[in-house]
Structure formats: C-alpha cells, structure tokens
Design a protein around this motif. Sequence first.
Motif, PDB file in Angstrom:
ATOM      1  N   GLY A   1       0.799  -1.221   0.000  1.00 12.97           N
ATOM      2  CA  GLY A   1       0.000   0.000   0.000  1.00 12.97           C
ATOM      3  C   GLY A   1       0.830   1.269   0.000  1.00 12.97           C
ATOM      4  O   GLY A   1       0.419   2.284   0.547  1.00 12.97           O
ATOM      5  N   VAL A   2       2.016   1.206  -0.582  1.00 17.73           N
ATOM      6  CA  VAL A   2       2.878   2.387  -0.696  1.00 17.73           C
ATOM      7  C   VAL A   2       3.221   2.588  -2.165  1.00 17.73           C
ATOM      8  O   VAL A   2       2.921   1.745  -3.004  1.00 17.73           O
ATOM      9  CB  VAL A   2       4.190   2.212   0.125  1.00 17.73           C
ATOM     10  CG1 VAL A   2       3.891   2.101   1.599  1.00 17.73           C
ATOM     11  CG2 VAL A   2       4.986   1.016  -0.340  1.00 17.73           C
ATOM     12  N   SER A   3       3.862   3.705  -2.478  1.00 16.87           N
ATOM     13  CA  SER A   3       4.289   3.920  -3.852  1.00 16.87           C
ATOM     14  C   SER A   3       5.544   3.091  -4.122  1.00 16.87           C
ATOM     15  O   SER A   3       6.257   2.691  -3.197  1.00 16.87           O
ATOM     16  CB  SER A   3       4.570   5.395  -4.114  1.00 16.87           C
ATOM     17  OG  SER A   3       5.736   5.798  -3.435  1.00 16.87           O
ATOM     18  N   ALA A   4       5.812   2.852  -5.394  1.00 13.43           N
ATOM     19  CA  ALA A   4       6.967   2.034  -5.760  1.00 13.43           C
ATOM     20  C   ALA A   4       8.287   2.722  -5.428  1.00 13.43           C
ATOM     21  O   ALA A   4       9.319   2.073  -5.330  1.00 13.43           O
ATOM     22  CB  ALA A   4       6.919   1.688  -7.248  1.00 13.43           C
ATOM     23  N   THR A   5       8.259   4.039  -5.228  1.00 13.02           N
ATOM     24  CA  THR A   5       9.485   4.792  -4.931  1.00 13.02           C
ATOM     25  C   THR A   5       9.503   5.277  -3.483  1.00 13.02           C
ATOM     26  O   THR A   5      10.171   6.256  -3.174  1.00 13.02           O
ATOM     27  CB  THR A   5       9.608   5.994  -5.881  1.00 13.02           C
ATOM     28  OG1 THR A   5       8.438   6.801  -5.729  1.00 13.02           O
ATOM     29  CG2 THR A   5       9.756   5.547  -7.317  1.00 13.02           C
TER      30      THR A   5
ATOM     31  N   LYS B   1      12.576   3.992   2.860  1.00 14.84           N
ATOM     32  CA  LYS B   1      12.633   2.828   3.755  1.00 14.84           C
ATOM     33  C   LYS B   1      11.694   2.944   4.944  1.00 14.84           C
ATOM     34  O   LYS B   1      11.102   1.962   5.378  1.00 14.84           O
ATOM     35  CB  LYS B   1      14.062   2.623   4.264  1.00 14.84           C
ATOM     36  CG  LYS B   1      14.940   1.838   3.365  1.00 14.84           C
ATOM     37  CD  LYS B   1      16.253   1.579   4.074  1.00 14.84           C
ATOM     38  CE  LYS B   1      17.019   0.507   3.368  1.00 14.84           C
ATOM     39  NZ  LYS B   1      18.237   0.146   4.089  1.00 14.84           N
ATOM     40  N   GLY B   2      11.560   4.136   5.481  1.00 12.79           N
ATOM     41  CA  GLY B   2      10.695   4.329   6.642  1.00 12.79           C
ATOM     42  C   GLY B   2       9.236   4.007   6.342  1.00 12.79           C
ATOM     43  O   GLY B   2       8.561   3.313   7.107  1.00 12.79           O
ATOM     44  N   LYS B   3       8.743   4.493   5.209  1.00 17.04           N
ATOM     45  CA  LYS B   3       7.353   4.209   4.827  1.00 17.04           C
ATOM     46  C   LYS B   3       7.155   2.727   4.546  1.00 17.04           C
ATOM     47  O   LYS B   3       6.128   2.152   4.894  1.00 17.04           O
ATOM     48  CB  LYS B   3       6.962   5.030   3.596  1.00 17.04           C
ATOM     49  CG  LYS B   3       6.741   6.479   3.882  1.00 17.04           C
ATOM     50  CD  LYS B   3       6.272   7.210   2.632  1.00 17.04           C
ATOM     51  CE  LYS B   3       6.087   8.681   2.913  1.00 17.04           C
ATOM     52  NZ  LYS B   3       5.666   9.421   1.723  1.00 17.04           N
ATOM     53  N   ILE B   4       8.154   2.114   3.919  1.00 18.59           N
ATOM     54  CA  ILE B   4       8.064   0.689   3.604  1.00 18.59           C
ATOM     55  C   ILE B   4       8.002  -0.123   4.892  1.00 18.59           C
ATOM     56  O   ILE B   4       7.176  -1.021   5.042  1.00 18.59           O
ATOM     57  CB  ILE B   4       9.252   0.247   2.722  1.00 18.59           C
ATOM     58  CG1 ILE B   4       9.167   0.912   1.344  1.00 18.59           C
ATOM     59  CG2 ILE B   4       9.300  -1.261   2.582  1.00 18.59           C
ATOM     60  CD1 ILE B   4      10.421   0.759   0.510  1.00 18.59           C
TER      61      ILE B   4
ATOM     62  N   ASP C   1      11.089  -6.912   1.130  1.00 20.03           N
ATOM     63  CA  ASP C   1      12.474  -7.115   0.718  1.00 20.03           C
ATOM     64  C   ASP C   1      12.738  -6.510  -0.660  1.00 20.03           C
ATOM     65  O   ASP C   1      13.765  -5.868  -0.883  1.00 20.03           O
ATOM     66  CB  ASP C   1      12.817  -8.602   0.705  1.00 20.03           C
ATOM     67  CG  ASP C   1      12.817  -9.208   2.099  1.00 20.03           C
ATOM     68  OD1 ASP C   1      12.909  -8.442   3.081  1.00 20.03           O
ATOM     69  OD2 ASP C   1      12.704 -10.444   2.204  1.00 20.03           O
ATOM     70  N   LEU C   2      11.799  -6.699  -1.580  1.00 19.24           N
ATOM     71  CA  LEU C   2      11.973  -6.173  -2.934  1.00 19.24           C
ATOM     72  C   LEU C   2      12.008  -4.652  -2.919  1.00 19.24           C
ATOM     73  O   LEU C   2      12.909  -4.037  -3.512  1.00 19.24           O
ATOM     74  CB  LEU C   2      10.852  -6.665  -3.850  1.00 19.24           C
ATOM     75  CG  LEU C   2      10.926  -6.164  -5.295  1.00 19.24           C
ATOM     76  CD1 LEU C   2      12.029  -6.912  -6.035  1.00 19.24           C
ATOM     77  CD2 LEU C   2       9.610  -6.349  -5.994  1.00 19.24           C
ATOM     78  N   LEU C   3      11.069  -4.031  -2.228  1.00 19.80           N
ATOM     79  CA  LEU C   3      11.028  -2.568  -2.204  1.00 19.80           C
ATOM     80  C   LEU C   3      12.179  -1.975  -1.416  1.00 19.80           C
ATOM     81  O   LEU C   3      12.702  -0.922  -1.782  1.00 19.80           O
ATOM     82  CB  LEU C   3       9.694  -2.076  -1.646  1.00 19.80           C
ATOM     83  CG  LEU C   3       8.489  -2.254  -2.557  1.00 19.80           C
ATOM     84  CD1 LEU C   3       7.230  -1.745  -1.891  1.00 19.80           C
ATOM     85  CD2 LEU C   3       8.686  -1.556  -3.881  1.00 19.80           C
ATOM     86  N   GLU C   4      12.598  -2.633  -0.332  1.00 18.55           N
ATOM     87  CA  GLU C   4      13.758  -2.118   0.402  1.00 18.55           C
ATOM     88  C   GLU C   4      15.025  -2.236  -0.427  1.00 18.55           C
ATOM     89  O   GLU C   4      15.889  -1.379  -0.361  1.00 18.55           O
ATOM     90  CB  GLU C   4      13.914  -2.854   1.736  1.00 18.55           C
ATOM     91  CG  GLU C   4      13.068  -2.285   2.828  1.00 18.55           C
ATOM     92  CD  GLU C   4      13.430  -2.839   4.188  1.00 18.55           C
ATOM     93  OE1 GLU C   4      14.100  -3.879   4.277  1.00 18.55           O
ATOM     94  OE2 GLU C   4      13.005  -2.218   5.178  1.00 18.55           O
ATOM     95  N   GLY C   5      15.126  -3.308  -1.203  1.00 20.24           N
ATOM     96  CA  GLY C   5      16.273  -3.442  -2.101  1.00 20.24           C
ATOM     97  C   GLY C   5      16.287  -2.341  -3.144  1.00 20.24           C
ATOM     98  O   GLY C   5      17.329  -1.778  -3.466  1.00 20.24           O
TER      99      GLY C   5
END
Length: 134
Positions: A68-72, A75-78, A108-112
Amino acid sequence: MASTVVAVGLTVPAAGFAGRYVLQSMKHIKPPVKQVFQSLPKSAFSDGYDRGGFESKMTKREAALILGVSATANKGKIRDAHQQIRVLNHPDKGGSPYIAAKINEAKDLLEGQAKKLNKCMTHFQFILVYVYEY
C-alpha cells in the motif's frame, strides 16, 4: 373472533394476487434493467480492486500494491506499512503463511530498490560535489 378469521381469509388471497402482479410486472422490467447494466463500463463495479492472484515473479508494482505504498517510497514508509500489514496477517494470529511470505517478499523487494536508489543518489551527490569543487 369471527371477524378476525374473515379479515385474515381476505388478506391472504389479496397478498397472493399482489405478489403475482409484482412478479409478472418484473418480467417486463428485467430487459431494460439488464440493458442499463450492460451499458455501464466494467470499471464501474471493480474500480478499486486488482483482479487475479499473485504474479510468479514479484514486480515493484505488485510489491507496492501489497504494502500500500508507492513504488518509490523510502525505507521508513516501507517498514511502517510492512509492520502494520504483518501484524494483521501474522500466521500466529490466524493469517495465511503464504500471504505472510508474500508480504515479506514485497518488503524485501522494495527495500532493495530503495537501497539501490539511495546508493545512486549518494553517488550522484558525490559527483555533483566533486564537479562543483573543481
């Protein structure tokens, strides 16, 4: 007592005739109503939902939809989104282990991606400082 029996005796057939009239009139109303629903766009009823299951290989778009976040997002929001969803879908609380794994995979994917973006921005800032000094 007799008047109550007569009233009930007249009310039951009247209700039956009224129900029969309504059902017969519904046959005439059904085609126009069906036509109106067919003329509406498909997205009128499924606007906010993504149809289908998970993709075989998770993409940034799918990971962003899961959390439920944007792809960009940073890290904090993720991490905040992951924490909230993880608590709601934890297997120890009755959640699905498969969905919990997908939530972790999305994080993991978005943090990467966020790490790569931060690394690129750090290099870009270094280059700007280097160029600006000379």
